[in-house]
Scaffold this active site. Structure first.
Site, short mmCIF file in Angstrom:
data_model
loop_
_atom_site.label_atom_id
_atom_site.label_comp_id
_atom_site.label_asym_id
_atom_site.label_seq_id
_atom_site.Cartn_x
_atom_site.Cartn_y
_atom_site.Cartn_z
N LYS A 87 0.89 -1.18 0.00
CA LYS A 87 0.00 0.00 0.00
C LYS A 87 0.91 1.22 0.00
O LYS A 87 1.40 1.65 1.04
CB LYS A 87 -0.88 -0.03 1.25
CG LYS A 87 -2.23 0.69 1.12
CD LYS A 87 -2.15 2.14 0.70
CE LYS A 87 -1.84 3.05 1.87
NZ LYS A 87 -1.60 4.45 1.43
N GLU A 95 9.34 1.76 11.26
CA GLU A 95 10.38 2.77 11.00
C GLU A 95 9.68 4.11 11.02
O GLU A 95 8.90 4.42 10.13
CB GLU A 95 11.05 2.53 9.64
CG GLU A 95 11.65 1.15 9.46
CD GLU A 95 12.89 0.91 10.29
OE1 GLU A 95 13.32 1.82 11.03
OE2 GLU A 95 13.42 -0.21 10.23
N CYS A 155 13.86 11.07 6.84
CA CYS A 155 13.65 10.65 8.24
C CYS A 155 14.91 10.83 9.06
O CYS A 155 14.85 11.15 10.24
CB CYS A 155 13.17 9.21 8.30
SG CYS A 155 14.27 8.05 7.48
N GLU A 199 9.26 17.05 14.61
CA GLU A 199 9.76 16.74 13.26
C GLU A 199 9.07 17.65 12.25
O GLU A 199 7.84 17.66 12.16
CB GLU A 199 9.47 15.27 12.92
CG GLU A 199 10.05 14.88 11.58
CD GLU A 199 9.75 13.44 11.18
OE1 GLU A 199 8.59 13.00 11.33
OE2 GLU A 199 10.67 12.77 10.69
P1 NAD Z 1 2.27 8.74 7.22
O1 NAD Z 1 2.38 8.05 8.53
O2 NAD Z 1 1.30 9.82 7.06
O3 NAD Z 1 1.92 7.69 6.08
C1 NAD Z 1 2.72 6.56 5.81
C2 NAD Z 1 1.87 5.47 5.17
O4 NAD Z 1 0.90 5.02 6.13
C3 NAD Z 1 1.06 5.94 3.96
O5 NAD Z 1 1.04 4.93 2.98
C4 NAD Z 1 -0.32 6.17 4.54
O6 NAD Z 1 -1.35 6.04 3.60
C5 NAD Z 1 -0.38 5.03 5.55
N1 NAD Z 1 -1.36 5.22 6.63
C6 NAD Z 1 -1.82 6.40 7.16
N2 NAD Z 1 -2.74 6.15 8.11
C7 NAD Z 1 -2.86 4.81 8.21
C8 NAD Z 1 -3.65 3.94 9.01
N3 NAD Z 1 -4.51 4.41 9.92
N4 NAD Z 1 -3.51 2.60 8.85
C9 NAD Z 1 -2.64 2.11 7.95
N5 NAD Z 1 -1.88 2.88 7.14
C10 NAD Z 1 -1.99 4.21 7.26
O7 NAD Z 1 3.76 9.21 6.87
P2 NAD Z 1 4.21 10.09 5.62
O8 NAD Z 1 3.79 11.50 5.87
O9 NAD Z 1 3.82 9.40 4.36
O10 NAD Z 1 5.80 9.97 5.73
C11 NAD Z 1 6.61 10.82 6.46
C12 NAD Z 1 7.00 10.20 7.79
O11 NAD Z 1 7.68 8.96 7.57
C13 NAD Z 1 7.96 11.04 8.60
O12 NAD Z 1 7.58 11.02 9.95
C14 NAD Z 1 9.30 10.32 8.43
O13 NAD Z 1 10.25 10.54 9.45
C15 NAD Z 1 8.85 8.91 8.36
N6 NAD Z 1 9.88 8.09 7.73
C16 NAD Z 1 10.61 7.24 8.52
C17 NAD Z 1 11.60 6.46 7.95
C18 NAD Z 1 12.41 5.52 8.80
O14 NAD Z 1 13.03 4.65 8.24
N7 NAD Z 1 12.42 5.65 10.11
C19 NAD Z 1 11.87 6.56 6.58
C20 NAD Z 1 11.11 7.44 5.82
C21 NAD Z 1 10.10 8.20 6.41
#
Ligand code: NAD
Length: 513
Positions: free
Chosen positions: A191, A266, A300, A398
């Site tokens: 997804k 992550e 991240c 963040e």
């Molecule tokens: P997000 O949490 O908004 O979304 C991530 C994914 O989760 C998307 O595909 C979204 O559709 C899905 N999602 C959202 N709500 C959900 C739910 N209730 N149930 C299941 N899936 C759901 O994050 P984002 O804005 O897409 O990404 C940015 C974030 O990701 C930042 O906080 C960044 O630090 C983090 N990030 C972490 C790493 C790491 O390796 N630690 C790497 C890249 C990004």
């Protein structure tokens, strides 16, 4: 303050862009059963360039059923590691062969500068090669008790893995989960993030051409709270690998509890970059700039809090701000661009609001809003705040954009206390020539990953993951293999079996369990 260097402000649109992006289930491109769609924007014009199928519970059910059938009755989990590795290497070849097209689409959809998007395609290919090598070389433990027992580990794929990914470097982060999940013989439902579905749609053809059997890879587009939520709650999905925001991770944790799923998380970060007075200042400056302004700051592991020893603080701030002001911001497709457009207007609003908050929390040294030469699109000039107190929101939260907070410190203890003074613990970058300090600081800093006198260069064999609110579990190298497999213990008796004879008159002496 927005005298950032100009780049072109054209709007490059790749040829043959799809106008509609579908799911890929059981080897077929399909729409949602309900016919629902959502709009997809590009971050330079913020115009809708496509619609994407908006997956609902019934679409996830369909994808999971296909993946489950491919797992239970298909060849993939039963193939020899070498045979699976051949398919993975063909996938890597195809990703490399399409590097320019991938970079073009990724840049168009995410706003990442094209030169940095190219690096992502190479890294994605490398993930497949790496895990192809690893599963071929994989062997498991056997433990012998002389004369009585031998025990061995029977490693098995687990089933249908649910992979949920964010919009920053989407293709590369998808590869990070797809490669180990598939290499170990699982089947998957991916997804991808709803802001950036374009590059993910390329996987289907790449996998088909490489010979991956139908049903092994399935992709459902859609919103997190609809498609993502249904995947997390599906009883036939024993594993969820998630990368995204900490708050989303917490919600997924709660939702996965009902079915006791294996989870890899992550999450977010607010990583410190600590510069001591004895550091190689030129190298530290290059790294501290790249560490927060590369990938548009949507990274991240960004070193978004820079802690600088007082003796060099003024010089550091001055030189840092001067460089930040000359970073080239503009059209992400222009090879000269160093900072492109933020992914989506919603995210732009969030980052812009932190820039405004920062103006009352720190001393603005560079940037501070939209660059003057870029009136349209999601552009923010690299923004530098100095003298930021640890209680400040821009120190603690963040931002995930090109915004950095700089804070002075007077000694090692204070530096460590400041470095650890957030809820996050993903990465830390330390700049010092003092070997003893370097190791002591590294070992005491609350971060899953530390880079000493280096920016973020990662060996794929090393553990990747955060502590505290930055994640749970580690992926990377053998840890990914562990996450995507069950290690069943098989015990075999070598000699005579000595079982207590319950219910027998001979049981008198045999009470040992
Ligand atoms: P997000 O949490 O908004 O979304 C991530 C994914 O989760 C998307 O595909 C979204 O559709 C899905 N999602 C959202 N709500 C959900 C739910 N209730 N149930 C299941 N899936 C759901 O994050 P984002 O804005 O897409 O990404 C940015 C974030 O990701 C930042 O906080 C960044 O630090 C983090 N990030 C972490 C790493 C790491 O390796 N630690 C790497 C890249 C990004």
């Amino acid at each position: 303050m927005t005298n950032t260097s100009p780049a072109t402000n054209t709007h490059y649109v790749p040829e043959d862009l799809p106008t509609h992006i579908q799911h890929y289930i059981d080897g077929q491109f399909v729409d949602s059963i309900s016919g629902k769609t959502f709009d997809v924007l590009d971050p330079v014009s913020n115009g809708n360039y496509a619609t994407a199928a908006a997956g609902q519970k019934e679409d996830i059910d369909r994808a999971v059923a296909a993946a489950r059938e491919a797992f239970v009755n298909g060849p993939w989990p039963r193939m020899k590691p070498r045979e699976r590795a051949r398919v993975l290497n063909r996938i890597a070849d195809a990703v490399e062969a399409q590097e320019d097209r991938l970079a073009e689409l990724e840049t168009f959809d995410t706003g990442l500068p094209t030169t940095q998007a190219k690096g992502q395609a190479r890294r994605a290919a490398e993930n497949f090669r790496f895990f192809a090598d690893l599963v071929v070389a994989q062997f498991d433990d056997a433990m012998k008790v002389p004369g009585s027992q031998i025990n061995y580990v029977n490693r098995k794929p687990i089933g249908v893995a649910g992979l949920i990914t964010p919009w920053n470097t989407p293709f590369m982060l998808e590869s990070w989960k797809l490669a180990p999940a598939l290499a170990t013989g699982n089947t998957v439902v991916l997804k991808p993030a709803e802001f950036t579905p374009l590059s993910a749609s390329l996987w289907a053809q790449i996998f088909k051409d490489a010979g991956l059997p139908d049903g092994v890879f399935n992709l459902v587009n859609g919103l997190g709270e609809e498609a993502g939520d249904a995947l997390v709650k599906h009883p036939d999905v024993p594993l969820i690998s998630f990368t995204g925001e900490t708050t989303t991770g917490q919600l997924i944790f709660r939702n996965a509890a009902e079915n006791l799923k294996g989870l890899s998380m992550e999450l977010g970060g607010k990583s410190p970059c600590v510069v001591f007075a004895d550091a190689d200042l030129d190298a530290a400056l290059d790294s501290a700039l790249f560490g927060v302004f590369s990938l548009n700051g949507e990274r991240c592991t960004a070193g978004s809090r820079i802690l600088v020893e007082r003796a060099i603080y003024n010089e550091f701030c001055e030189r840092y701000a001067a460089r930040a002001k000359t970073i080239v911001v503009g059209d992400p497709h222009d090879p000269k661009t160093q900072v492109g457009a933020l992914v989506h207007p919603e995210h732009y609003e969030k980052v812009a609001s932190y820039v405004e908050i920062g103006k009352s929390e720190g001393r603005l040294l560079a940037g501070g809003g939209r660059p003057e030469h870029l009136p349209e699109g999601n552009y923010i000039a690299p923004t530098v705040f100095a003298d930021v107190a640890p209680e400040a929101r821009i120190f603690q939260e963040e931002i995930f954009g090109p915004v950095v907070a700089i804070t002075p410190f007077d000694n090692d203890d204070e530096a460590l206390a400041l470095a650890n003074n957030t809820k996050y613990g993903l990465a830390a970058y330390i700049w010092t020539q003092n070997l003893t300090r370097a190791h002591n600081f590294s070992q005491n800093v609350e971060a899953g990953m530390v880079w000493l006198n280096s920016h973020n260069v990662r060996d794929l064999r090393t553990p990747f993951g955060g502590v505290k609110a930055s994640g749970l579990g580690h992926e990377g190298g053998y840890r990914s293999i562990d996450f995507y497999t069950d290690q069943q213990a098989v015990h075999i008796t070598l000699g005579a079996v000595h079982t207590p004879k319950f219910g027998s008159v001979d049981d008198a002496a045999s009470t040992e369990g």
